[in-house]
Design a protein around this motif. Sequence first.
Motif, PDB file in Angstrom:
ATOM      1  N   LEU A   1      43.155  36.246  38.059  1.00  0.00           N
ATOM      2  CA  LEU A   1      41.734  35.984  37.867  1.00  0.00           C
ATOM      3  C   LEU A   1      41.507  35.498  36.441  1.00  0.00           C
ATOM      4  O   LEU A   1      42.259  35.855  35.535  1.00  0.00           O
ATOM      5  CB  LEU A   1      40.902  37.251  38.105  1.00  0.00           C
TER       6      LEU A   1
ATOM      7  N   TRP B   1      36.261  37.351  34.862  1.00  0.00           N
ATOM      8  CA  TRP B   1      36.142  38.258  36.008  1.00  0.00           C
ATOM      9  C   TRP B   1      36.857  39.574  35.765  1.00  0.00           C
ATOM     10  O   TRP B   1      36.430  40.622  36.243  1.00  0.00           O
ATOM     11  CB  TRP B   1      36.645  37.571  37.273  1.00  0.00           C
TER      12      TRP B   1
ATOM     13  N   VAL C   1      34.411  41.513  33.824  1.00  0.00           N
ATOM     14  CA  VAL C   1      33.390  42.065  34.714  1.00  0.00           C
ATOM     15  C   VAL C   1      33.909  43.339  35.380  1.00  0.00           C
ATOM     16  O   VAL C   1      33.186  44.352  35.472  1.00  0.00           O
ATOM     17  CB  VAL C   1      32.972  41.036  35.777  1.00  0.00           C
TER      18      VAL C   1
END
Length: 448
Positions: free
Chosen positions: A147, A151, A154
């Motif tokens: 990723l 992300w 996050v």
Amino acid sequence: MVYQYTKMPRSLDDEENTMTERPGTAAPPADNFLAYLRAFGPGIVVALSWVGTGDLIDNSVAGGNYGYALLWVLPLSLVFRFVFVNALGKYPLYNVQQDPSIVRGIARTHPAFGWLMLVSFVLYTHILLAFTLSGVGVALEGLFGGLPTFWWAVIGALSVFAVTLKGAYRLIERIFKVILALMVLTFVVGIALVGINWGELAKGFAFELPPQQGLFDSGLVASSLVLATLGSMANLFYPEFLREKGWTTPAHRRVQQYDLLFGTVVVLFLGVAVWAIGAEVLFGKQGVSEAGDIASALGTAVGPVGPYIFYLGLLGAAWTTVAGSLFALAKMVVEALHVVRPARAERFAGTRAADPAYRWVIVWGLLAVVWSLPHAPGFVALVVVSHVLTSPFLLLIVFALIVMLNREDIMGRYTNSWKENAGLGLVAVFVAVAAVQGIGKAVGELFS
């Protein structure tokens, strides 16, 4: 002298929900080493909140640039930090106003401090997490890939949200103790694989400046490292962790000092370990300044496990900085809000985590993950705001602390001795230099 204690709640999380103006106090541990060791907690939490992404990268690069020559700066800076933070920790234990938080004590020196702290803490929460959340993303991407950094940042933010939302200190402390054990193991393995020149490491504590870099360059680096340690708003977190732990009486002073000393040793160990790895792996290399460069160099030195060692340490440092800082700052924001809005404090009866403002600060801080987006604006504006905000504010805090700890109406018979005032005076000088230096850097970056 005999001290009275309230009955211990079933857990420290219960204590958060039952305290009124002053939280229930935990009885100090028995006077033996193992009892103290089991009781330690706030020092560990604040230590891992201090050791962030920047510290790991900066110490690695400093070791790469100067070898072990400037290693003595780490313990010197931590001595000053201990003096400063130990003075901060004195207030919730000794003040006669029964203030459980140093935020209220600072506000007693002048009403304007309540508003100043409220605005500063809110802004600093977002600024700090803008830097540290990206470090979480970089570490997770380096460990697992698959990723983009954003992300992973996050995902890291969501994990912090789950841990901090209820404001339960006991959970934070337990998680941090596990992470500390893993970080120590990680760096011990790293040192064993890299191989340390112990003789050169010992010489690094000889207070020498590397001649090949010139007096000005190495002296500037040394002073900057000391000033960065003292000029950190994260120093204000420790009294909040003491409050959450329930250490709020003079009888807790000894365990508090041992606890802070243990946390300081933790910071020193992690700093020296990272510096030593940088000195062995990066010394003499050019163009190494980012996490990926350091991980790659470590991989070349010790094999495929090298990058994982670095990214595991980076993840532990970044995640604990995010979680510990956000937890403390959210509580401090609510405390400052209750100072300037006493009716709100009465409404929530002192339970800061029950105030909706606590949850809004958690969300506000974690929204800084947007600064990890690939095409997000650069950090120059944040750096400028950070320098301009934190350096002068901390200087005011130091002066307010000196005034506060010398007022008999606040500290009773526990006012500062001349030695304590001398130590804080020296800290004030360093912080003043840091404030001037910070503003100078901010102006330079703004117009560069």
